[in-house]
Structure formats: structure tokens, C-alpha cells
Write a protein that holds these residues in place. Structure first.
Motif, PDB file in Angstrom:
ATOM      1  N   PRO A 102       0.811  -1.219   0.000  1.00  0.00           N
ATOM      2  CA  PRO A 102       0.000   0.000   0.000  1.00  0.00           C
ATOM      3  C   PRO A 102       0.846   1.273   0.000  1.00  0.00           C
ATOM      4  O   PRO A 102       0.424   2.311  -0.493  1.00  0.00           O
ATOM      5  N   VAL A 103       2.044   1.171   0.582  1.00  0.00           N
ATOM      6  CA  VAL A 103       2.956   2.315   0.684  1.00  0.00           C
ATOM      7  C   VAL A 103       4.367   1.801   0.445  1.00  0.00           C
ATOM      8  O   VAL A 103       4.726   0.711   0.891  1.00  0.00           O
ATOM      9  N   VAL A 104       5.158   2.602  -0.257  1.00  0.00           N
ATOM     10  CA  VAL A 104       6.580   2.332  -0.405  1.00  0.00           C
ATOM     11  C   VAL A 104       7.300   3.557   0.154  1.00  0.00           C
ATOM     12  O   VAL A 104       6.946   4.696  -0.161  1.00  0.00           O
ATOM     13  N   ALA A 105       8.289   3.319   1.003  1.00  0.00           N
ATOM     14  CA  ALA A 105       8.996   4.407   1.671  1.00  0.00           C
ATOM     15  C   ALA A 105      10.499   4.274   1.456  1.00  0.00           C
ATOM     16  O   ALA A 105      11.009   3.182   1.202  1.00  0.00           O
ATOM     17  N   THR A 106      11.179   5.388   1.563  1.00  0.00           N
ATOM     18  CA  THR A 106      12.635   5.390   1.474  1.00  0.00           C
ATOM     19  C   THR A 106      13.175   6.460   2.404  1.00  0.00           C
ATOM     20  O   THR A 106      12.431   7.324   2.874  1.00  0.00           O
ATOM     21  N   ASP A 107      14.467   6.404   2.662  1.00  0.00           N
ATOM     22  CA  ASP A 107      15.033   7.269   3.705  1.00  0.00           C
ATOM     23  C   ASP A 107      16.431   7.765   3.351  1.00  0.00           C
ATOM     24  O   ASP A 107      17.396   7.446   4.044  1.00  0.00           O
ATOM     25  N   PRO A 108      16.552   8.585   2.315  1.00  0.00           N
ATOM     26  CA  PRO A 108      17.880   9.101   1.976  1.00  0.00           C
ATOM     27  C   PRO A 108      18.412  10.041   3.054  1.00  0.00           C
ATOM     28  O   PRO A 108      17.633  10.623   3.821  1.00  0.00           O
ATOM     29  N   HIS A 109      19.726  10.163   3.089  1.00  0.00           N
ATOM     30  CA  HIS A 109      20.321  11.171   3.946  1.00  0.00           C
ATOM     31  C   HIS A 109      19.847  12.531   3.441  1.00  0.00           C
ATOM     32  O   HIS A 109      19.766  12.751   2.225  1.00  0.00           O
ATOM     33  N   PRO A 110      19.533  13.465   4.324  1.00  0.00           N
ATOM     34  CA  PRO A 110      19.009  14.760   3.882  1.00  0.00           C
ATOM     35  C   PRO A 110      19.983  15.566   3.015  1.00  0.00           C
ATOM     36  O   PRO A 110      19.551  16.472   2.293  1.00  0.00           O
ATOM     37  N   ILE A 138      18.058  10.781   8.362  1.00  0.00           N
ATOM     38  CA  ILE A 138      17.282  10.433   7.172  1.00  0.00           C
ATOM     39  C   ILE A 138      16.237  11.505   6.891  1.00  0.00           C
ATOM     40  O   ILE A 138      15.813  12.231   7.794  1.00  0.00           O
ATOM     41  N   LEU A 139      15.831  11.580   5.641  1.00  0.00           N
ATOM     42  CA  LEU A 139      14.646  12.334   5.247  1.00  0.00           C
ATOM     43  C   LEU A 139      13.598  11.289   4.872  1.00  0.00           C
ATOM     44  O   LEU A 139      13.749  10.598   3.853  1.00  0.00           O
ATOM     45  N   PRO A 140      12.554  11.115   5.690  1.00  0.00           N
ATOM     46  CA  PRO A 140      11.557  10.096   5.364  1.00  0.00           C
ATOM     47  C   PRO A 140      10.736  10.528   4.148  1.00  0.00           C
ATOM     48  O   PRO A 140      10.216  11.635   4.099  1.00  0.00           O
ATOM     49  N   MET A 141      10.653   9.637   3.165  1.00  0.00           N
ATOM     50  CA  MET A 141       9.898   9.902   1.938  1.00  0.00           C
ATOM     51  C   MET A 141       9.030   8.686   1.653  1.00  0.00           C
ATOM     52  O   MET A 141       9.395   7.557   1.993  1.00  0.00           O
ATOM     53  N   SER A 142       7.887   8.917   1.022  1.00  0.00           N
ATOM     54  CA  SER A 142       6.998   7.800   0.715  1.00  0.00           C
ATOM     55  C   SER A 142       6.128   8.110  -0.494  1.00  0.00           C
ATOM     56  O   SER A 142       6.028   9.252  -0.926  1.00  0.00           O
ATOM     57  N   ILE A 143       5.520   7.049  -0.999  1.00  0.00           N
ATOM     58  CA  ILE A 143       4.563   7.126  -2.088  1.00  0.00           C
ATOM     59  C   ILE A 143       3.491   6.070  -1.804  1.00  0.00           C
ATOM     60  O   ILE A 143       3.811   4.977  -1.348  1.00  0.00           O
ATOM     61  N   ARG A 144       2.244   6.439  -2.028  1.00  0.00           N
ATOM     62  CA  ARG A 144       1.123   5.530  -1.769  1.00  0.00           C
ATOM     63  C   ARG A 144       0.577   4.986  -3.073  1.00  0.00           C
ATOM     64  O   ARG A 144       0.531   5.693  -4.076  1.00  0.00           O
ATOM     65  N   ALA A 145       0.128   3.741  -3.023  1.00  0.00           N
ATOM     66  CA  ALA A 145      -0.547   3.140  -4.172  1.00  0.00           C
ATOM     67  C   ALA A 145      -1.847   3.902  -4.422  1.00  0.00           C
ATOM     68  O   ALA A 145      -2.477   4.387  -3.472  1.00  0.00           O
ATOM     69  N   GLN A 146      -2.246   4.001  -5.663  1.00  0.00           N
ATOM     70  CA  GLN A 146      -3.509   4.656  -5.996  1.00  0.00           C
ATOM     71  C   GLN A 146      -4.650   3.974  -5.247  1.00  0.00           C
ATOM     72  O   GLN A 146      -4.676   2.749  -5.134  1.00  0.00           O
ATOM     73  N   GLY A 147      -5.542   4.786  -4.694  1.00  0.00           N
ATOM     74  CA  GLY A 147      -6.694   4.236  -4.011  1.00  0.00           C
ATOM     75  C   GLY A 147      -6.460   3.844  -2.570  1.00  0.00           C
ATOM     76  O   GLY A 147      -7.342   3.286  -1.938  1.00  0.00           O
ATOM     77  N   THR A 148      -5.245   4.122  -2.026  1.00  0.00           N
ATOM     78  CA  THR A 148      -4.992   3.761  -0.620  1.00  0.00           C
ATOM     79  C   THR A 148      -5.025   4.976   0.292  1.00  0.00           C
ATOM     80  O   THR A 148      -4.659   4.884   1.443  1.00  0.00           O
ATOM     81  N   GLY A 149      -5.437   6.116  -0.212  1.00  0.00           N
ATOM     82  CA  GLY A 149      -5.581   7.304   0.630  1.00  0.00           C
ATOM     83  C   GLY A 149      -4.328   7.967   0.799  1.00  0.00           C
ATOM     84  O   GLY A 149      -3.820   8.704   1.391  1.00  0.00           O
TER      85      GLY A 149
END
Length: 149
Positions: A102-110, A138-149
């Protein structure tokens, strides 16, 4: 090959040299490790991992069950700055969504502006302030699948 890439300055700056994978990691159902190819040419490394099921509270543990974290790098420096990173990240994210994440997240150094730009081009956005983790800043980053709010 991965060890040689990890020793390159543009990779070593952001990846710990103790990130060594062994046969146990390849069998671990929480991890998915792969080499990225462009045609027949290996150009990078990517991994995804479950953000749940660890012996500690992961900084992405608040995401819904099935969410994945991702990390990756381009190996050969002559493949940098040409859009390949954002392209293979986006393709990988779409594959993870198709598998039910439902969500994919990543955490690059800022300070890793190249990675942050690539993630933004792939559809990620920052979802919180810079934070300290057991792996450093880290800088928390994410992307949500379509339709998951």
C-alpha cells in the motif's frame, strides 16, 4: 561487482561498507535484493524490505501492513545524471504496488540531493522532518498506491 560499486566515491559516501549481504539475507522473506540491468548491462542495486517484523520499531513501522521500504544505488558513475535512477525506482515501486504494497517508503540522507531528486521524480514526497535513526540522519519519503488514501 556490488562490493566494487560500494567502494566507488558516489556510493561509499551514502552506503555503509558493512552493508554486506550473505546467503541468509537472500533467504530472508523480509528482504528482496536484486541487481538492476539496462538491457544486458548491470547498472545498479536495489532492495526492498518489510517495514514490519523486525526486533525493533522501524521508523516506517507506522505504515499499513504490507508496506515496503526501498534503497538503491547506481553503480557505474557514467550512468549517473541521466534519469536512470528515477526510472528504475519508479518501475520497482509499480512492481511493489502490483504485489500489494500500500505504501513504499525510502530514507535518503538529507544531504543526498541527487537521491532526493530521483525519488521526487519517481513520485515520492517527504512525509516528515529529518530524523535521527539507528542508521543516521534520514529524510523520510513515501509514495502511496492509488486508491490507498
Amino acid at each position: 561487482m556490488l562490493n566494487a560499486w560500494r567502494d566507488l566515491p558516489h556510493v561509499a559516501e551514502w552506503w555503509d561498507d558493512d552493508d554486506v549481504y550473505d546467503a541468509d539475507d537472500l533467504r530472508d522473506p523480509r528482504l528482496s535484493l536484486s541487481v538492476v540491468y539496462c538491457g544486458e548491462t548491470p547498472i545498479g542495486f536495489q532492495q526492498s524490505y518489510s517495514v514490519h517484523g523486525w526486533d525493533f520499531k522501524h521508523h516506517f513501522g507506522h505504515f499499513p501492513k504490507g508496506s515496503r521500504g526501498v534503497d538503491q544505488f547506481i553503480g557505474p558513475a557514467d550512468w549517473l545524471g541521466k534519469g536512470h535512477g528515477s526510472g528504475f525506482v519508479r518501475a520497482y515501486v509499480e512492481m511493489l504496488f502490483a504485489d500489494g504494497a500500500p505504501v513504499v517508503a525510502t530514507d535518503p540522507h538529507p544531504d543526498n540531493a541527487r537521491a532526493i531528486r530521483a525519488y521526487e521524480k519517481a513520485g515520492f514526497s517527504a512525509h516528515g522532518p529529518v530524523m535521527e535513526t539507528k542508521w543516521g540522519l534520514i529524510l523520510p519519503m513515501s509514495i502511496r498506491a492509488q486508491g490507498t488514501g
